[in-house]
Structure formats: C-alpha cells, structure tokens
Design a protein around this motif. Structure first.
Motif, PDB file in Angstrom:
ATOM      1  N   GLU B  44      39.000  70.889  61.297  1.00 13.02           N
ATOM      2  CA  GLU B  44      37.914  71.567  61.985  1.00 13.02           C
ATOM      3  C   GLU B  44      36.666  70.708  61.883  1.00 13.02           C
ATOM      4  O   GLU B  44      36.718  69.583  61.396  1.00 13.02           O
ATOM      5  CB  GLU B  44      37.675  72.932  61.341  1.00 13.02           C
ATOM      6  CG  GLU B  44      38.914  73.785  61.339  1.00 13.02           C
ATOM      7  CD  GLU B  44      38.662  75.086  60.621  1.00 13.02           C
ATOM      8  OE1 GLU B  44      38.205  76.011  61.286  1.00 13.02           O
ATOM      9  OE2 GLU B  44      38.907  75.176  59.415  1.00 13.02           O
ATOM     10  N   LEU B 262      45.801  78.620  58.923  1.00 14.16           N
ATOM     11  CA  LEU B 262      45.536  78.138  60.284  1.00 14.16           C
ATOM     12  C   LEU B 262      46.649  78.560  61.225  1.00 14.16           C
ATOM     13  O   LEU B 262      46.407  79.068  62.315  1.00 14.16           O
ATOM     14  CB  LEU B 262      45.462  76.610  60.287  1.00 14.16           C
ATOM     15  CG  LEU B 262      44.129  75.919  60.147  1.00 14.16           C
ATOM     16  CD1 LEU B 262      44.295  74.436  60.447  1.00 14.16           C
ATOM     17  CD2 LEU B 262      43.086  76.526  61.061  1.00 14.16           C
ATOM     18  N   SER B 265      46.545  82.263  61.982  1.00 13.27           N
ATOM     19  CA  SER B 265      45.392  82.841  62.660  1.00 13.27           C
ATOM     20  C   SER B 265      45.429  82.617  64.168  1.00 13.27           C
ATOM     21  O   SER B 265      44.652  83.216  64.901  1.00 13.27           O
ATOM     22  CB  SER B 265      44.093  82.285  62.070  1.00 13.27           C
ATOM     23  OG  SER B 265      43.997  80.904  62.343  1.00 13.27           O
ATOM     24  N   PRO B 278      45.095  93.374  63.531  1.00 13.77           N
ATOM     25  CA  PRO B 278      44.170  92.253  63.630  1.00 13.77           C
ATOM     26  C   PRO B 278      44.850  90.932  63.298  1.00 13.77           C
ATOM     27  O   PRO B 278      45.886  90.915  62.635  1.00 13.77           O
ATOM     28  CB  PRO B 278      43.083  92.578  62.607  1.00 13.77           C
ATOM     29  CG  PRO B 278      43.626  93.657  61.761  1.00 13.77           C
ATOM     30  CD  PRO B 278      44.752  94.307  62.461  1.00 13.77           C
ATOM     31  N   LEU B 279      44.273  89.857  63.759  1.00 12.21           N
ATOM     32  CA  LEU B 279      44.804  88.543  63.438  1.00 12.21           C
ATOM     33  C   LEU B 279      44.572  88.255  61.963  1.00 12.21           C
ATOM     34  O   LEU B 279      43.524  88.588  61.420  1.00 12.21           O
ATOM     35  CB  LEU B 279      44.073  87.477  64.263  1.00 12.21           C
ATOM     36  CG  LEU B 279      44.288  87.514  65.767  1.00 12.21           C
ATOM     37  CD1 LEU B 279      43.319  86.551  66.433  1.00 12.21           C
ATOM     38  CD2 LEU B 279      45.712  87.140  66.098  1.00 12.21           C
ATOM     39  N   ALA B 281      43.046  86.395  59.809  1.00 14.81           N
ATOM     40  CA  ALA B 281      42.030  85.345  59.862  1.00 14.81           C
ATOM     41  C   ALA B 281      41.801  84.740  58.490  1.00 14.81           C
ATOM     42  O   ALA B 281      42.016  85.380  57.475  1.00 14.81           O
ATOM     43  CB  ALA B 281      40.723  85.919  60.389  1.00 14.81           C
ATOM     44  N   ILE B 282      41.358  83.488  58.468  1.00 18.51           N
ATOM     45  CA  ILE B 282      40.890  82.889  57.220  1.00 18.51           C
ATOM     46  C   ILE B 282      39.446  83.356  57.031  1.00 18.51           C
ATOM     47  O   ILE B 282      38.626  83.180  57.931  1.00 18.51           O
ATOM     48  CB  ILE B 282      40.925  81.356  57.294  1.00 18.51           C
ATOM     49  CG1 ILE B 282      42.336  80.866  57.613  1.00 18.51           C
ATOM     50  CG2 ILE B 282      40.425  80.752  55.984  1.00 18.51           C
ATOM     51  CD1 ILE B 282      42.440  79.358  57.752  1.00 18.51           C
ATOM     52  N   ARG B 301      37.720  80.174  50.230  1.00 15.06           N
ATOM     53  CA  ARG B 301      38.264  80.912  51.370  1.00 15.06           C
ATOM     54  C   ARG B 301      39.728  81.268  51.158  1.00 15.06           C
ATOM     55  O   ARG B 301      40.359  81.859  52.032  1.00 15.06           O
ATOM     56  CB  ARG B 301      38.136  80.054  52.637  1.00 15.06           C
ATOM     57  CG  ARG B 301      36.714  79.604  52.924  1.00 15.06           C
ATOM     58  CD  ARG B 301      36.653  78.707  54.131  1.00 15.06           C
ATOM     59  NE  ARG B 301      36.970  79.413  55.364  1.00 15.06           N
ATOM     60  CZ  ARG B 301      37.176  78.814  56.530  1.00 15.06           C
ATOM     61  NH1 ARG B 301      37.104  77.507  56.610  1.00 15.06           N
ATOM     62  NH2 ARG B 301      37.454  79.517  57.605  1.00 15.06           N
TER      63      ARG B 301
ATOM     64  N   SER C 191      39.642  78.177  62.597  1.00 12.86           N
ATOM     65  CA  SER C 191      39.791  79.167  61.531  1.00 12.86           C
ATOM     66  C   SER C 191      38.749  80.278  61.667  1.00 12.86           C
ATOM     67  O   SER C 191      38.862  81.306  61.009  1.00 12.86           O
ATOM     68  CB  SER C 191      39.674  78.495  60.156  1.00 12.86           C
ATOM     69  OG  SER C 191      38.338  78.193  59.846  1.00 12.86           O
ATOM     70  N   ILE C 192      37.731  80.082  62.508  1.00  8.09           N
ATOM     71  CA  ILE C 192      36.690  81.091  62.693  1.00  8.09           C
ATOM     72  C   ILE C 192      36.994  81.974  63.893  1.00  8.09           C
ATOM     73  O   ILE C 192      36.593  83.138  63.954  1.00  8.09           O
ATOM     74  CB  ILE C 192      35.316  80.392  62.870  1.00  8.09           C
ATOM     75  CG1 ILE C 192      35.024  79.443  61.705  1.00  8.09           C
ATOM     76  CG2 ILE C 192      34.188  81.388  63.015  1.00  8.09           C
ATOM     77  CD1 ILE C 192      34.996  80.101  60.352  1.00  8.09           C
ATOM     78  N   ALA C 194      39.656  83.515  64.888  1.00  9.23           N
ATOM     79  CA  ALA C 194      40.362  84.763  64.590  1.00  9.23           C
ATOM     80  C   ALA C 194      39.404  85.804  64.010  1.00  9.23           C
ATOM     81  O   ALA C 194      39.492  86.991  64.339  1.00  9.23           O
ATOM     82  CB  ALA C 194      41.512  84.491  63.624  1.00  9.23           C
ATOM     83  N   GLN C 195      38.461  85.348  63.175  1.00 12.35           N
ATOM     84  CA  GLN C 195      37.477  86.285  62.601  1.00 12.35           C
ATOM     85  C   GLN C 195      36.696  86.984  63.708  1.00 12.35           C
ATOM     86  O   GLN C 195      36.503  88.204  63.674  1.00 12.35           O
ATOM     87  CB  GLN C 195      36.451  85.541  61.747  1.00 12.35           C
ATOM     88  CG  GLN C 195      36.951  84.968  60.452  1.00 12.35           C
ATOM     89  CD  GLN C 195      35.834  84.219  59.722  1.00 12.35           C
ATOM     90  OE1 GLN C 195      34.672  84.259  60.113  1.00 12.35           O
ATOM     91  NE2 GLN C 195      36.183  83.544  58.651  1.00 12.35           N
ATOM     92  N   ASN C 198      38.812  89.389  65.764  1.00 12.92           N
ATOM     93  CA  ASN C 198      38.995  90.636  65.003  1.00 12.92           C
ATOM     94  C   ASN C 198      37.734  91.492  65.039  1.00 12.92           C
ATOM     95  O   ASN C 198      37.799  92.713  65.206  1.00 12.92           O
ATOM     96  CB  ASN C 198      39.344  90.332  63.548  1.00 12.92           C
ATOM     97  CG  ASN C 198      40.780  89.854  63.397  1.00 12.92           C
ATOM     98  OD1 ASN C 198      41.588  90.030  64.308  1.00 12.92           O
ATOM     99  ND2 ASN C 198      41.081  89.244  62.281  1.00 12.92           N
TER     100      ASN C 198
END
Lengths: 290, 336, 380
Positions: B44, B262, B265, B278-279, B281-282, B301, C191-192, C194-195, C198
């Motif tokens: 990322e 990863l 998600s 919901p997914l 998520a990280i 995290r 990685s953000i 999905a947050q 949601n």
C-alpha cells in the motif's frame, strides 16, 4: 503527516505564529516595521525638536556632532524629527493605499474568477487595459489634474495598485472554484458569497498577503517618486520622497540629507518584502514539520 | 535447470532525511528475478514498493537527503553482472532503457507533451541501438504494431494528448521495449486505467513476455492483478518484505497476518449481491513512515499480536518451506 | 400500494457545449448523459457502474442538481427538482448529500476537521450556540469512527481513510436521507477500502440512507449494492439486481466488464473477453448501439437504431436487441460456497477502531475472545 499521536494539538493561530517565528528574515522584517511604525508615530512627541522648527544658526549641521543626532537640513530643521514625521506620511500612505487596493482587487478578482464567462472576461480585460499604462505616468498625469495632498495621493496610488491583486485573486479563485471542496460547499447549499469569502479566499490568502506586503513597499516607493518629482506631498509637510527631492542640490555638500531618507525607504521596503515571505510560509498549514 | 537471475537485489535499503526526521523507506529488501519470470511487488502507500523500483533504476534524486545501501546486480547485455548502485552515471545512462526499462503509472507525466510519440520512441532507439533515422522509424512502426496500436504509421505524428490513457500506456510500453530489455519494471501500469483497458494491457504484457523472455517486476496494490500476472509475489509493509512466495501457495495459504487480512478484505465476486455480513477489514491506518511502530510494523493492526512479543523486536524474515519467506514470529501457531 | 420512489429520473440528458468561443454558431456537444431513466426505492443502494467517459459521475452530480440537466426530469421524494433555482434547492440540500472520491481535494486544506464538519451547520443556520455545534460535530465524528481529538487536526495531518471519514461525517451531520457516493473508496489503500465500505453499509442501516453509489470496481459494487445499473457512453445498457447481474448478465458490455475484473485467485481458469479499442468519443457517438463498435455479437441491425432499454425478465432491463445469444457468466473461482468464518463475522464500531469479532473454530486454545481476522481464508 502524523496521525497517530493523540496529544492535544495547539490551536491554529499558535501554529501560524510558531512557523512565522522560525523564519529569521521575516522576524527581522516584522521587528523593523514595528519599530519604524512606533518610532514614527510616537517618536516625534519625545523629541526636543519640532520637524518644522527652523533654526537658521544650525543649518547643515552634520550628524552625530551635536544636539541634532542626525544633523539638520538647509533650514536648520532637525533631520531625525523630519525623518520620523516623513515616515508617518509614507507609512500611512503605504498602508491605506494597500488596504484600498486590496479591497478593490480582491472584489474584482473574486467576482471575475468565480463567475467567469462574459463578466469575468470583461473585468479582466479592463484590468489588462489599466495595467497597460505605466503606473508612474498614470500617477503623474492624474496628480497634475488633482490638487496634491495626502488623501488624493493615497487614492491615486491605490488606483494603480489593485490590478495585480485582481489578477492574482482571479487566477486563484478560478482554479479553486473547480476543486472538490468548493463543490462540497455547494452541495451543502452555501451561497456564492459564502463560498467565495469563507471557502475560496482563505485558500488564496498566501498570495494575497504576499501581494499586500509587496504593495505596501510599492506604495511607499511610488509616494517617494511622486513627491520627489514634486507632484506628491507638498512641503513643508515632510515625506521621505520630498526630502530626497530637496536633497538633490546639496548632494555633495550635505550628503546625509539624501542618505538618511534613502536608508529609511530601503529599510521599510525590504522589511515589508521579508515580512511577505515569512507570512507566505507561516500561513500555509502544510509547512508544518516539512 | 532454472536460468540464473537477471536481477539480483541484496539487502537494499533506502533512507530519506526529512525535516520531520529520518524515514526508512525501504529496509533490507532482497529478491531475485529470472528471465521470463514475473515478480509482483504488493503493498500500500508507504510500503516502499515504488521507492524500491526507483532505486533499481537509480532514479532516486541524488544528494545527501537520500541514502541507498545494499547491492543491485543486473545482468548486462554482454552477460556480465553489473553493480547498479556503484555504476558511474554515464554508464548507468546506457543501462537504463537498455538492459532495464520502466513503465510508470501515469504515462502522461513521463511522455514529452510537445513531441510526437513516434519521434520520442525513435530517439530512444537511436540513442541505444545506433540505428539511422529511417531504420529507427521502421522500428517504431514495428513496435507500435507489436503493442497493439491500430494504424501505427499514422500514429507516429500524434502527440501524447491526442491519445487515450490506454494508448498512452501502450506507447510507454513500446518505448520501454524498444531496446529489448532483460528486465522491465512496471510501476502500477494499469492503476489509472479502466478494467477493460487494464485487461488489454495485462494481456499485452503477458504476450510480450512470452515472446521476449524478459523478466518483469510488476508493482501493484491490486491482488486480482497479482493473481493474473505473477509467478512470484513479494508482499511489502512499512518498507520491509513481510512475505515472499510463489503465487499459488501464497493465495492458497497466506502466512503473514497482513497478507491474510488483505486477501480477505477484498470483496469476492462470487458472493456479489449476497452481502454476507461486513467485509473482514484490517483495522487501523497505514502506518506513518515517520512513526513506525516498534517491533513488527503490522502489530498495531494485527488481531493476532501478542503484547511483549510482537511489539518487542522486529521478527526475522524466515524460511517457511520451499521458496517461501515470512516475517512473523507467530506464523507456525497461526497456520493450521 | 407500492411506496413512492425517493428518486425518479426520467430521460435525463446532460450535454456540455464544447469550446467557449463566443462566435462559433454550431457548437459541438459532449453528450455526457444521453437519455437515462431510473428510480430508487427508499433504503436501497443502487450502483452506477461504467468506465471513464461513461457519464456516471455526471449523472451523480446532475441528480444532486449541481448542474442543470439539458432535458429530462428529476423527482426527489415526489418533488420535481429539475428546474429549481439554487435558492429553492437550499432546503433540499439537508436531505441530499455527496461523498467524494478524493478525500483530500474535497476537504478545505485551510480548515480544521471541526470547522469542516460544522460547515453544514453554519450554512443552514442550525440553532444552538458554539457548545451545541461542538457537541454535534463530536457526535458526527464518533458516528464515522473518529475520536474527538481529530477535531483540531487539519486534513493533511490525517491518513486517507480518516479523511474519507471526515468527508462522510460532513455529509451526514444534517442527517440526509439520500447520499450520492462518487467512487468513495477508489482513492484509498486496499486495506482501508473494506473499512469504508463497511462504514457506509453500517451507516446506511443506522440512518436509513438511500445511496446512489458511483463506481468502477466491480468487486466493491458487487458487495455493496442491491441493484446495479451499467452505463456505457451516456446511456444505461443494463439494470438488474446485483446477484442476477453477476449470475446472468444480459448485455454484452456487462459480460465483457465482468470478465475483465481481475479475480484474486491464481487457480481460476480465465475466459477473458478482451474488448478491442477504446470507448468511443461522446462528442460523436457511433450510430445505433454505442457498444456495437467493440461488441463481438454486433450485427447490421445493431447499428441501425439505438436499442431501447427493455425488460428482459422481471426487474431486469437490458438494451441489447440480440435475444438469441447466450452470454457467459463470469467465473469467480472453483469455490463458490461462502466462507463460514466470513459469515459469522460481526462488525461493531467501537469508537475509532473497528474491531472484527470472528470466533474461530475451537481447535486452538486461543483465549482471546475477539481475535480478529486470524483464520486463514481456506476458500480462496
């Protein structure tokens, strides 16, 4: 950059101050301007000599030699008192002309930049047309028609000092208007006035402030030119410009008559330039920690 | 059996000095790429993947603010291994675009806007291959045709802004391929493109690789693209390699919790419209390079981190089976 | 009987004149949106999918009346807003909001988060003093998972995900019932994303939002939407419920789009349809079906007339005249059964951090009750 540290952040104002204080030249400029302004407006009350008091016995007294610290001129008037009183006039003309020029320039530029189209084009072509005239000729031509005086000179200088601001603001607003945060304000139902004044102009503050400080410097110089050429502030009221004018004939016999107002002009003009530089950096929150 | 690597990177580190402090943009990265192989570098923002690619090309701004250490070995056209990091700049200029070439995310910024594209490619060819003007032009036509640009001869006189994003990326690829490089570095070459155009470009890269046998280092954040194009995968986080594996084992059984997170998600196409909760998520944010966490960079995290262990010291990049590396002290317990 | 739709768009057109010369008489027009109709039920998420140049963003902006449509009508909750002036639109702005793609560009860099989020309150003259305003801002920040101390930050001091949360807080502080989300996750790190997806789903349930989701990422769209409308060159080519669209696309463009979506599974055998060429220019679109220039099923008849969007199955609209072709559904991988762990996951927003409670099969003696995202995805 930092996002993780939960420590209480200082307020916006404090951070601007902090960034400004890191800028040495700007601090020098600010201190000099503050000192100069204070001295010019308070100093004359503390001096033993009046700036118009003529003492024929003390003509052309050299600086640092007697009761008159900076010497006297051809009529025996105290140079320090005259520099300070001249400073009052010069700084006053500078600030007021800048303020008027800014107000007009921001208004014209913002309206032209925000609405664009026919209105914007017409306004900016007018600005271009006015810019075509060299400021000094415009000023002299106008000054020849109008009774010279403090008010008229200030207004005349302001009339030649708004176009560059209008151009800067127009360009800034035109590009900022397309940015998403302006659209965001529009989705929220903001009025044009709100978007221009609260969202867009604050983002153009850096170039506006820089232009403002440069404009003070420019106005001081212009006033000096015009007064030097005899169309500006009329004796016996001193200004740095008409003092220089006065000094030409004594350039070899009493050089301090020219050097002292020359130093005053240089000091004031460079200080304003430094100040502008520092403010530009300080007002940008993105300069933090970079 | 397997050919010797054309690109061998050992312990590459890049540090930047900024006003806010020193940033370790890349720390101790090692990998090798063989001819015909595609290595996907996944990460990322702030993972160091793009800085790594620039360091390989020696395109990082020179000066005291940047320190690059380690070794980058590149097989030159004559078969010698070149040490990229110590090569004098004039020689490096000869290597860049010749033995190793690069394609960027936004072709518009890497093409000269005031020059016809044909001329730009021809220039590169004449510089590196010493062809005359006419031969170079013919070569450009061949290359443009190769990358699937219709009516290539008419396109020679086009300026970059006349072309669509996909076409510009093809021109960039043609330019990169002009000297038949041994290694092509592709830094997010499809990120700015639409999916149907992305599919075209990935297809093109795959076909070109089959033809030329070049090695490709493909930098991306898109796991779908990785699955399509990679032979091997290197996952980076906070400037470090956290996992390295062949593509199938990595997707079948990811070891590092970051890779696991990863992969999970990303919404799955086969579950489209079911909205099965919901997914996964990280949590948290991508770390700030100025304030990297102690110990494992991912631990704040990570749902599996153990206080006193994961935040105590940096885990080693250890071997986890054949051609697999992972940087996690708990990977054995966490993987069934 | 049936509930009144919250948004109804009829035959919407938005053409932009090209070039700004005062004297040219026959201006060329960019037909960004060229006659589209759809309606939205209260509480649904409709995704508008298409590639760059399809006009999807323009639809989003026009529906919010940020630009005036060239023709057609927009009805919001029974009220025709097609020709309302900005002043008349003002009260409606409380009810319809926009979330932007680029969370950085959409936040005023000169303002603190508190000032940004309170802007709607200032513009709409919300009653209450500074204290009341501050409390509302704090509540809005909490709603989107930010902490009170973020209020004093500037946008550049936040991460991408946090900035997008600020943008969402600003959009929601007046409690609108309709939201246009314009590519809200595509500028964020993987990685953000999905947050934020949601968060949007959670807020939708919590506040009863109706969301028009403009996007190009099919995986995200497939997860978030109830229905999907596919756009190509200013027109709708297919509208269907998400599951139906993915299982049985009825328009060749949808088929190609779905097949082009990269699947994060290296074992899948790909049957990719590589479309030739680029999307044509919206200034001079091809005659008949705009997709015919790239369509592998195109016939002469396709180029003769613009195919109407018609119902090919209940609730399933398609603008393709070829009923005789069997389109391929995308392959998603061998394993299509939903992962069990994924299903059992529940999301609770606990202030700033989003914790995912994910009970693992009790094979290991893990004592942590909320160990998150730990089980390996065995079903990739």
């Amino acid at each position: 950059m930092s996002a993780a540290a939960p420590a209480a952040a200082p307020t916006a104002g404090l951070r601007v101050l902090e960034r400004f204080r890191r800028h040495r030249l700007a601090m020098f400029g600010a201190v000099t301007i503050a000192t100069l302004t204070l001295a010019c407006f308070l100093g004359p009350f503390l001096l033993p000599f009046d700036d118009t008091y003529i003492d024929i016995m003390q003509r052309f007294a050299a600086p640092f030699g007697g009761a008159h610290i900076l010497g006297t001129d051809e009529l025996g008037r105290d140079m320090l008192a005259r520099i300070l009183m001249g400073g009052r006039v010069s700084l006053l003309v500078g600030f007021v002309a800048m303020a008027i020029g800014m107000a007009v320039g921001i208004l014209v530029g913002a309206v032209a930049g925000y609405y664009g189209g026919l209105v914007g084009t017409a306004l900016m072509r007018f600005v271009d047309a006015v810019l075509c005239f060299p400021a000094i000729f415009l000023l002299l031509a106008l000054a020849a028609l109008v009774e010279p005086g403090l008010t008229s000179i200030t207004l005349l200088i302001a009339a030649t000092a708004w176009m560059d601001v209008a151009r800067i603001v127009e360009g800034q607003i035109r590009s900022l208007r397309e940015r998403d945060f302006a659209v965001a304000a529009e989705v929220l139902g903001a009025t044009d006035r709100y978007i221009i004044l609260r969202e867009l102009v604050p983002n153009a503050v850096a170039p506006i402030v820089v232009a403002a400080t440069l404009n003070v410097a420019r106005a001081i110089l212009l006033e000096s030119y015009v007064s030097f050429l005899g169309y500006g502030i009329q004796p016996p009221v001193p200004s740095w410009g008409n003092m220089l004018n006065n000094a030409q004939i004594y350039l070899t016999s009493a050089p301090w008559l020219a050097i002292l107002p020359g130093i005053a002009i240089t000091l004031a003009v460079t200080s304003f330039n430094f100040l502008g530089d520092g403010l530009r950096d300080a007002l940008d929150p993105r300069m933090d920690g970079r | 059996m397997t050919a010797a690597p054309v690109l061998q990177v050992e312990d590459l580190s890049v540090r930047f000095r900024t006003r806010g402090g020193e940033i370790a943009a890349v720390s101790g990265v090692s990998f090798a790429v063989r001819p015909g192989e595609t290595l996907a570098v996944v990460g990322e923002s702030g993972s160091g993947k793009s800085v790594t690619s620039l360091a390989l090309m020696r395109l990082l701004p020179p000066g005291a603010a940047v320190t690059v250490t380690g070794r980058v070995g590149l097989r030159g056209k004559d078969g010698r291994m070149l040490d990229v990091l110590t090569l004098p700049e004039p020689e490096m200029r000869g290597v860049r675009g010749d033995a190793i070439a690069m394609v960027f995310q936004e072709p518009m910024t890497s093409l000269n806007p005031v020059k016809p594209v044909g001329e730009q490619i021809a220039e590169a060819i004449r510089l590196h291959r010493g062809l005359d003007r006419r031969a170079a032009t013919e070569e450009v036509v061949r290359l443009l045709d190769l990358v699937g640009i219709p009516a290539p001869r008419q396109r020679l006189a086009s300026y970059p802004h006349h072309l669509s994003g996909g076409m510009r990326q093809r021109v960039m690829i043609a330019m990169a391929l002009s000297c038949e490089p041994a290694v092509l570095i592709a830094d997010e070459p499809t990120t700015a493109l639409d999916v149907t155009i992305q599919a075209q470009i990935l297809d093109l890269l795959r076909r070109l690789q089959e033809r030329t046998g070049m090695a490709v280092v493909f930098i991306t954040h898109n796991l779908g693209v990785v699955a399509e194009i990679a032979d091997r995968v290197m996952v980076m986080y906070g400037g470090r390699v956290v996992e390295q594996a062949d593509v199938r084992p990595l997707f079948a059984r990811p070891l590092m919790p970051y890779t696991v997170g990863l992969l999970r998600s990303v919404p799955r196409l086969d579950l489209a419209g079911r909205r099965a909760g919901p997914l996964p998520a990280i949590p948290g944010n991508v770390p700030d390079p100025l304030h990297m966490p102690e110990g494992c960079g991912f631990h704040p995290r990570c749902g599996d981190h153990v206080a006193g262990l994961c935040d105590a010291r940096l885990p080693e990049l250890e071997s986890a089976g054949e051609a697999r590396l992972v940087r996690c002290v708990r990977w054995r317990e966490l993987t069934p | 009987m049936t509930e009144r739709p919250i948004l109804e768009v009829r035959d919407l057109r938005k053409w932009f004149p090209l070039g700004s010369s005062l004297f040219s008489r026959h201006r060329q027009q960019v037909k960004a949106v060229d006659g589209i109709s759809f309606s939205m039920r209260r509480g649904e998420i409709l995704s508008l999918v298409g590639e760059s140049g399809s006009g999807k963003t323009t639809v989003g902006r026009t529906v919010l009346r940020l630009t005036a449509p060239t023709s057609g009508s927009i009805t919001f909750d029974g009220q025709d807003i097609t020709r309302l002036s900005r002043r008349q639109l003002r009260p409606l702005r409380r009810r319809m909001q926009l979330v932007f793609q680029d969370p950085f560009a959409s936040l005023n860099p000169r303002m603190t988060v508190e000032r940004i989020v309170s802007t709607p309150l200032i513009i709409h003259d919300e009653p209450g003093g500074i204290a009341a305003r501050r409390a509302k801002v704090e509540a809005a920040l909490q709603l989107v998972g930010l902490l009170p101390h973020h209020a004093t930050r500037y946008p550049h001091e936040l991460s991408g995900g946090q900035r997008q949360r600020v943008g969402i807080a600003r959009a929601l502080i007046l409690r609108p019932d309709f939201l246009v989300a314009d590519e809200p996750v595509s500028a964020l790190d993987v990685s953000i994303q999905a947050q934020v997806v949601n968060l949007l789903l959670e807020l939708k349930d919590l506040l009863g939002l109706t969301i028009l989701f403009v996007a190009h990422d099919l995986a995200v769209v497939g997860h978030i939407s109830d229905r999907i409308a596919v756009m190509y060159l200013g027109r709708l080519v297919e509208v269907a419920e998400t599951r139906v669209l993915f299982a049985r696309p009825r328009h060749p463009y949808t088929e190609a789009l779905l097949s082009a979506a990269p699947i994060p599974d290296p074992t899948v055998e790909r049957q990719r349809i590589i479309l030739a060429g680029d999307i044509p220019s919206p200034i001079d679109p091809p005659p008949g079906c705009a997709f015919s220039t790239r369509c592998r099923y195109a016939t002469e008849a396709c180029r003769a007339a613009v195919p109407p969007l018609r119902e090919v199955a209940p609730g399933h609209l398609s603008a393709c005249i070829r009923d005789d072709i069997a389109l391929q559904a995308p392959r998603h991988g061998a394993l299509t059964a939903p992962s069990k762990e994924t299903c059992r996951c529940r999301l609770r927003s606990t202030g700033y951090r989003v914790t995912i409670a994910c009970p693992r099969p009790s094979t290991s003696s893990s004592s942590a009750p909320a160990s998150s995202a730990s089980a390996p995805p065995t079903n990739w």
